[in-house]
Structures are given as structure tokens and as C-alpha cells.
Scaffold this active site. Structure first.
Site, PDB file in Angstrom:
ATOM      1  N   TYR A  79      -8.024  14.833   0.345  1.00 12.41           N
ATOM      2  CA  TYR A  79      -7.127  15.624  -0.494  1.00 12.41           C
ATOM      3  C   TYR A  79      -7.935  16.306  -1.596  1.00 12.41           C
ATOM      4  CZ  TYR A  79      -3.646  13.138   2.234  1.00 12.41           C
ATOM      5  OH  TYR A  79      -2.911  12.636   3.283  1.00 12.41           O
TER       6      TYR A  79
ATOM      7  N   ARG B 169      -8.057   5.661  -6.049  1.00  8.37           N
ATOM      8  CA  ARG B 169      -8.292   5.431  -4.616  1.00  8.37           C
ATOM      9  C   ARG B 169      -9.388   6.377  -4.149  1.00  8.37           C
ATOM     10  NH1 ARG B 169      -3.835   4.396   0.206  1.00  8.37           N
ATOM     11  NH2 ARG B 169      -5.267   3.153   1.450  1.00  8.37           N
TER      12      ARG B 169
ATOM     13  N   SER C 287       0.823  -1.201   0.000  1.00  9.47           N
ATOM     14  CA  SER C 287       0.000   0.000   0.000  1.00  9.47           C
ATOM     15  C   SER C 287       0.865   1.261   0.000  1.00  9.47           C
ATOM     16  CB  SER C 287      -0.894  -0.007   1.248  1.00  9.47           C
ATOM     17  OG  SER C 287      -1.898   0.960   1.148  1.00  9.47           O
TER      18      SER C 287
ATOM     19  N   CYS D 186       3.345   7.173   2.899  1.00  9.91           N
ATOM     20  CA  CYS D 186       4.152   8.396   2.835  1.00  9.91           C
ATOM     21  C   CYS D 186       5.385   8.267   3.731  1.00  9.91           C
ATOM     22  CB  CYS D 186       3.329   9.599   3.255  1.00  9.91           C
ATOM     23  SG  CYS D 186       2.128  10.106   2.001  1.00  9.91           S
TER      24      CYS D 186
ATOM     25  N   GLN E 289       1.218   6.639  -7.271  1.00  7.83           N
ATOM     26  CA  GLN E 289      -0.022   7.287  -6.839  1.00  7.83           C
ATOM     27  C   GLN E 289       0.127   8.793  -7.006  1.00  7.83           C
ATOM     28  OE1 GLN E 289      -1.308   7.930  -2.610  1.00  7.83           O
ATOM     29  NE2 GLN E 289      -2.771   6.295  -3.093  1.00  7.83           N
TER      30      GLN E 289
END
Length: 753
Positions: A574, A622, A415, A418, A493
Site C-alpha cells: 500500500y 505494520r 488481526s 478487510c 488500522q
């Protein structure tokens, strides 16, 4: 000690007899409003583990219960014209009336006073004259109602309808029927509880209930309807009634379980859906725990506090499992298009507590059949040979999966995580080692951390980017390593942080605004994430055009870097996510209002990226499938938005949840987001990646075999163990090819001690 137990069901009776057995000096009275033999329902279910607990608590009552049980080992699922059999389950049924008689006799034998057909008209008197009042008076507890301001109960009445019938048909296994009628789908839970009697619970949706005219039916009409519908299953046997009125299941929670000298027990404290057979089990285990705590503590307040502290977490865990099981039965129509094997596996693992490995231990032949089915489907879908006549099928997690021209050799995804370790968006050797080691670790797909399309789109100053040409060169080094040294594929991503940008690194204060060096923020609406956060500017057309251009340029650089897949980040609050959630999108223009408008800009960005991304390379998106907050994204919105993404060319949806608004209250727990992935996969008919506290290879195998997702993404598990997938393979006896420099480990056995 004087104890008044209000309620003479299993919870109250078992507590009373155990408490008297432990200390005969206790003055214990059970007060019950009904007759001794007046009870709702026919049979109760116990697992072998529950029976073991009863054996340790009180041998005489356990012996009488054991002698009255109807035991079964198999589960039979009637679906799609087949009867699918799963063995090794170890459950028993018992007449509810017989259970009450056993507990009543044992309580009297010990000296407990039983007062039936007596109402506690003034609960205050019992409170004042007793050292302890045990409220075991059921779902509609009057004691709980009287002290509602102290207990703070929450009761969620579910939408499905059910009726609890009996039958003279002697089922030889726990049996599920899924019967399509002209009015809709009926589900039946049936099991034998004595040689000539069985429980027969029928459940359906509200609209089916009304179309069948059952909202106007009495008990006789209800029995007649189902005797006709299930005539071929009952084989001439009759259905029986016993206060067999239609109900909606109430899920009971209480903020607190005790108030002064009053404590809640059994259904008064909590309920868990009958589909996991937990109500009586929970009640009896409550009684055992409460008696243990009374014996371990000198004072009643201390004992009640200890009881709640010990028992409540266990009950909440089971209630979460029961809730997932309940949702499965509320939405059974969703699963009716599944292959019978997949349907049955989904049914058996519906609570998410039973796993592929657990079923394999009980019934290896059944699980081998499941594995062969998954492997056959994977072979057809991927074009890669999987099934070998002379070998066992691979575990579901080690089957391939195709997305356009990209073929993943297994279903495990690293996954996005960050790292907050870049300089002005440029990654370095940390990222090479971080991602490279996890690719060597055996996962089928590795996805980079959130990689921002502009400097102003970063979360923190340490976030990775693809907004400069030198960024692409740095990423190329990582991609080339993954491709040259592993069998993994790698995706990037792409994202813009929106209103959650210009904050400190995670270890410096997550989501906290920068004190120096902050940059202006954009969002769908001018709403700060936290009260102390910077207020973003609501995007105008020029802003949208610029951000879309940034995404397009980043996508081109991603292709230059050699990435195999792009994932568009439309989750977690986001920028693109802020358009999707009604909590963060308050716009009144064409980008606000209904979901079709709120998706307008995210789809614009998706289309622009898809247009420049090679046609043979897949795209993932996502999403946050729920906001976990009032007024947030609805289920209808979720299905609609995923359908739009599918129609625009999204190949797979990475189903996450929450983090869109700080007021959200996530329902954490093991596999807590997996049901959302299943919903999207089956309702929106698009492949999915599941994520969210997936803890073990048993979880991954279960998710894939049940059709809850096509891929499984794990984050913390891969931080803890970069070689998680290889270790999972070794533990299951599945041979993965190791890189040449590591060949010596193929015959290595780890010894922990």
C-alpha cells in the site's frame, strides 16, 4: 527386474535390502566408490517414531539396529553458567559404521550384490542396462549432475562452518554447549552413539572461523584447538577425527526426483540440516516409500511418479522445519542476551514443530518453570499481578502486556481483516457484529480492518474509512460496545491503498481494477501493481502534504471514536509500503535510494500522527519484513527501518511480509512469518506482533514463551471461530470470566458426537 543402486550409504543399502526382501526375483546391485567401512561422521540419530517405522519395514535389520543403540531421554543445554535439563525426548544414537555394517550384512543375506571401491565411470551404461537406477550417491551425486537438466537441482550453501568430530567422552544426554571464546561463539551438538564414543559437532560463523585461524588449520590443529577450548567439558577425554574437515552445509532441493528410469534417493534428492538429526531418517524413509510404490504399481514410471507425489511433500515440510532450525544456529548470537530459561525454550522449539504443549507432555515440570518465568516477566512489565503462590502459572498466552497506558489482559490479537462491506467508507451493523463478537470471544486486542484516510485511499468501493465525521460516529458505536461488553481493547488500522487501490471486492476479483468508477491512484513511483492495473502517479510534495493531512485528520477522528491504539499500515504494497520497498520505490530524489531516504515519508506520516494521538495511547506499525523477491528489502534494511520506527515512538511492530510486488514467492507454511518477528524483536529491540498461519493455542504459547513475539495475531482462526480465545482457555483449564449473559456456559462441556 534389474536394479542398479549407485551409492552404498544408508539410503542405497536400505532400499536394496527392502526391495530384495519384497521380491527375491529382483536382480539388485549396489555400487559404491568407497570401502565398506569408509564413512564420514561418527554417529547418527533416530527418534523413537523413526525406529517404529524401521520395525515395520524389516524386522531383522531393525533388531540389529535396536541392539546397537545408545538411548537417551534428556536434552542438556549449557548456557549462562547453568545446565538446563529437558526430559522425555526419546532419541537414540548409533555408530554410522555399525549402521552400514548391519545394512550390508542384511543385504548380502538377502542376495543383494555389493560392489565396493568401484566407480560408475559411465552412468549412461547403468541407465541403459537397468530397469531402474537408484541414485543414492549423496550430496554430490554424479547421476543427478549428469541429468541436471531433468532434475533441476538447487543447492544453497549456507554461511556457517561446522566440523564433525568424535570424542571418547560418554555423554549421557543430547548436549548443547554455547561457548564464548576470544574469537567468537562456538556451538556444539554432542551425543553418545555407543558406550565409549560420542559425536561432537562444532559450528560457528565464518568470521569466528577466520578469527580463530581455523581456515588455516588441519585436522590435528582443529582437534587441539577444541580440546583446549572445551577442556573443562571433556574432563580429560580426547577428541577424535575422521575426515574432520570444515564444511558449509549444502541444502539440496530438486524440482523433480525422477527422470525416465532414474530416481533420486536420500541426500541426492534433498538434505536437511543436522541440527534436527534428519539426514539418515529421511534416507531410510525414502527407501521404504520407494519400495512400497514399486510394489503397488506395475510400471517403473508409474511407481516413480507415485513415490515423488507421496514423499516429496513430507520431505519439503521437514526441510522447512530444518531451515528454521538451521537459521537459529546460524544466528545464535542473536539469542545470547536471553534469560537461560527463555534461551533454552527457544532452542528446543527452534524448528517450530516442537510446541509448548508438546514439551509439556514430555516434561511438565520444565514447562511449569518456563510458564512461571513468563508470568513473572509479564507481571513486572505490565504492573498487573499474575503469579499466585497457591496456583499454577497461567499459560503464556494468558499473561498481560502493557503498551503505554494500555494493558491487554492476554496476548491474542484479532488481526485486521478487510470486510469490503462499507458504503463510501461508512461501516454498519455488519462491522458491529463482526468486531463485537470477536471482542466477546476473549482476545486481548481487536484491530479493525484496514481503515482508509481518504476516499481515494480505498482498496475497493467497500472499504472502511475515517475520512468523514459520520465515519467517526459509526466507529464510536463499535468501540463503545467493545468497551462496555468485553474486556478486550480495540485498535484502528489507518492506511492509504496507493497503487493497489480502485479494485474490485475480494469475491469479485481480488486486485483486479474496477471497470467503472475508478479513482486516480498515487504511489512512490509510477509503477502499476499488475500489468492491467491503473498506472499510479508518483507523488509530489503537494500530494505528500495532502496525504499526511488525511492521516492526521483520521487519527483525530480515531481518538474521538475512542480507539485505544492506532496501527499505521506500512505493509503489503500500500502507499506507505511503496516508499519502503526498493521494488516499488524508484525515486531519485530525497525519498529514494538507501533505506534512510525510503523511510523519510513514512516517518513523516508517523510523526504527524503521533503528534495528534494522545501521548498515553500506543501506536503500532505494520510492515512487510521481506518482499520475497530478488532486489527487495534486505535484512539490514529491515532492522534499520524498525530501529527508526522505535526511535520515533512506535510502541510495537506488527511483522507481516510480502504482498508488495506480484512477483514475490512467499515461503508459506505453518508459522512462516514468525522468524521475521523474532528477528525484529531481538535485532531491532522493539516489541512485536507475530502473524502468519498461527494455527493453535500451542503455537501462541510457544511464540510468547520463546520470546519470538509479544503478541500473536490470528485472522482466519477468528473468522472460523469468533470465540477462539475462550475455547483455547477452556482446553487448557484456564478460567476466563464470561459476560454475565453467557455465565451458564462456564460449566458447559462440548460433545462433538
Amino acid at each position: 527386474m534389474k536394479i542398479t543402486c549407485v551409492g552404498g550409504g544408508p539410503a542405497g543399502l536400505y532400499f536394496a535390502l527392502l526391495a530384495k526382501q519384497r521380491d527375491p526375483r529382483r536382480d539388485i546391485v549396489v555400487v559404491e566408490r568407497n570401502r565398506p567401512d569408509d564413512t564420514f561422521g561418527f554417529g547418527v540419530v533416530f527418534s523413537d517414531a523413526t525406529l517404529d517405522n524401521l520395525a515395520d519395514a524389516d524386522r531383522p535389520s531393525y533388531g540389529a539396529i535396536r541392539a546397537s543403540l545408545a538411548h537417551w531421554d534428556e536434552l542438556h543445554t549449557h548456557f549462562g553458567g547453568r545446565v538446563l535439563v529437558s526430559r522425555g525426548h526419546g532419541f537414540s544414537g548409533l555408530s554410522r559404521q555399525r549402521l552400514l555394517a548391519i545394512l550390508q550384512d542384511r543385504a548380502r543375506e538377502l542376495g543383494v550384490v555389493l560392489r565396493f571401491e568401484e566407480e560408475v565411470s559411465d552412468p549412461g551404461e547403468a541407465l541403459a542396462t537397468s530397469d531402474l537406477v537408484v541414485a543414492a550417491d549423496g550430496v554430490n551425486s554424479r547421476i543427478r549432475e549428469r541429468l541436471a537438466d531433468r532434475f533441476e537441482p538447487r543447492i544453497d550453501v549456507r554461511p556457517n562452518r561446522f566440523v564433525w568430530l568424535g570424542t571418547t567422552f560418554p555423554f549421557d544426554a543430547f548436549t548443547f554447549y554455547f561457548e564464548e571464546s576470544r574469537h567468537g561463539l562456538f556451538r556444539v551438538h554432542a551425543y553418545r552413539y555407543q558406550p565409549d564414543r560420542s559425536t561432537f559437532i562444532v559450528e560457528c560463523r565464518e568470521d569466528t572461523f577466520r578469527r580463530a585461524g581455523l581456515d588455516r588449520a588441519g585436522e590435528d590443529e582443529t582437534v587441539a584447538y577444541f580440546e583446549e577450548l572445551f577442556a573443562d567439558k571433556l574432563r580429560g577425554h580426547r577428541l577424535l577425527k575422521n575426515r574432520s574437515v570444515w564444511r558449509s552445509f549444502p541444502t539440496v532441493h530438486n524440482e523433480r526426483w525422477s527422470a525416465g528410469n532414474v530416481v533420486l534417493l536420500g541426500d541426492a534428492a534433498h538434505t536437511a540440516h543436522f541440527s534436527i538429526g534428519s539426514g539418515t531418517k529421511l534416507a531410510l524413509e525414502d527407501a521404504i516409500a520407494l519400495v512400497d510404490c514399486l510394489g503397488a504399481h506395475a510400471g517403473v514410471p508409474e511407481a516413480l511418479a507415485a513415490y515423488e507425489a507421496e514423499r516429496k511433500p513430507k520431505v519439503l515440510a521437514l526441510q522447512r522445519a530444518a531451515q528454521v532450525s538451521l537459521l537459529w544456529f546460524e544466528n545464535t548470537e542473536r539469542y545470547m542476551a536471553l534469560h537461560p530459561l527463555e534461551f533454552t525454550f527457544s532452542l528446543l522449539t527452534r524448528s517450530l514443530r516442537v510446541t509448548h504443549e508438546g514439551l509439556k507432555a514430555r516434561d511438565p515440570a520444565f514447562v511449569r518453570e518456563i510458564d512461571a518465568h513468563v508470568a513473572s516477566k509479564a507481571e513486572a512489565q505490565s504492573g498487573v499481578r499474575v503469579v499466585s503462590a497457591d496456583a499454577a502459572p497461567p499459560p503464556p498466552m494468558f499473561t498481560p502486556f502493557r503498551l503505554r497506558s494500555l494493558v491487554l489482559e492476554n496476548r491474542v490479537v484479532v488481526s485486521p481483516m478487510c470486510q469490503y462491506s462499507a458504503e463510501d467508507g461508512r461501516i454498519d451493523d455488519w462491522h458491529l457484529v463482526h468486531l463485537g463478537s470477536r471482542a466477546l470471544g476473549g482476545a486481548g486486542l481487536v484491530i479493525t480492518e484496514m481503515t482508509d484516510v481518504s476516499a481515494a485511499g480505498r482498496i475497493t468501493p467497500g472499504c472502511a474509512g475515517l475520512y468523514r465525521q459520520d465515519h467517526a460516529a459509526a466507529w464510536r458505536r463499535v468501540v463503545d460496545f467493545v468497551h462496555a461488553r468485553s474486556r478486550a481493547r480495540i485498535g484502528v488500522q489507518l492506511a492509504h491503498a496507493g497503487r493497489k487501490g480502485a479494485t474490485k471486492r475480494m469475491w469479485e476479483g481480488m486486485d483486479r481494477p474496477l471497470e467503472r468508477g475508478a479513482w486516480p491512484l498515487l504511489s512512490a513511483s509510477a509503477i502499476p501493481y499488475l500489468p492491467e492495473s491503473q498506472v499510479p502517479r508518483a507523488m509530489d510534495r503537494a500530494d505528500m502534504d495532502q496525504v499526511t493531512s488525511d492521516f492526521v485528520q483520521a487519527a483525530r477522528r480515531a481518538d474521538e471514536a475512542g480507539f485505544d491504539l492506532i496501527e499505521l499500515h506500512c505493509a503489503h504494497g500500500y502507499l506507505l509500503s511503496s516508499f519502503i520497498s526498493p521494488l516499488t520505490n524508484r525515486r531519485t530524489d530525497e525519498h529514494g535510494g538507501p533505506i534512510e531516504n525510503r523511510m523519510r515519508y513514512p516517518l513523516e506520516v508517523f510523526d504527524a500522527v503521533r503528534a495528534v494521538w494522545p501521548a498515553d495511547k500506543p501506536m503500532s506499525v505494520r510492515i512487510s519484513a521481506t518482499d520475497w523477491a530478488p532486489g527487495g528489502l534486505t535484512t539490514d534494511d529491515l532492522v534499520a527501518l524498525c530501529g527508526m520506527l522505535r526511535e520515533h515512538g512506535a510502541d510495537i511492530i506488527h511483522v507481516s511480509a510480502g504482498q508488495t510486488d506480484p512477483s514475490s514467492k512467499p515461503e508459506h507454511g505453518r508459522l512462516f512469518q514468525t522468524p521475521l518477528s523474532e528477528l525484529v524483536r531481538l535485532e531491532a529491540k522493539v516489541p512485536t506482533i507475530a502473524v502468519g498461519n498461527i494455527q493453535s493455542y500451542a503455537d501462541v504459547n510457544s511464540i510468547i514463551a520463546a520470546g519470538r513475539a509479544d503478541l500473536c495475531a490470528l485472522a482466519r482462526a477468528h473468522l472460523y471461530d469468533p470465540y477462539w480465545t475462550r475455547h483455547a482457555a477452556a482446553e487448557q483449564g484456564f478460567a476466563m470470566e464470561w459476560p454475565d449473559p453467557y455465565r451458564s456456559v462456564e460449566r458447559y462441556t462440548l460433545r462433538m458426537r
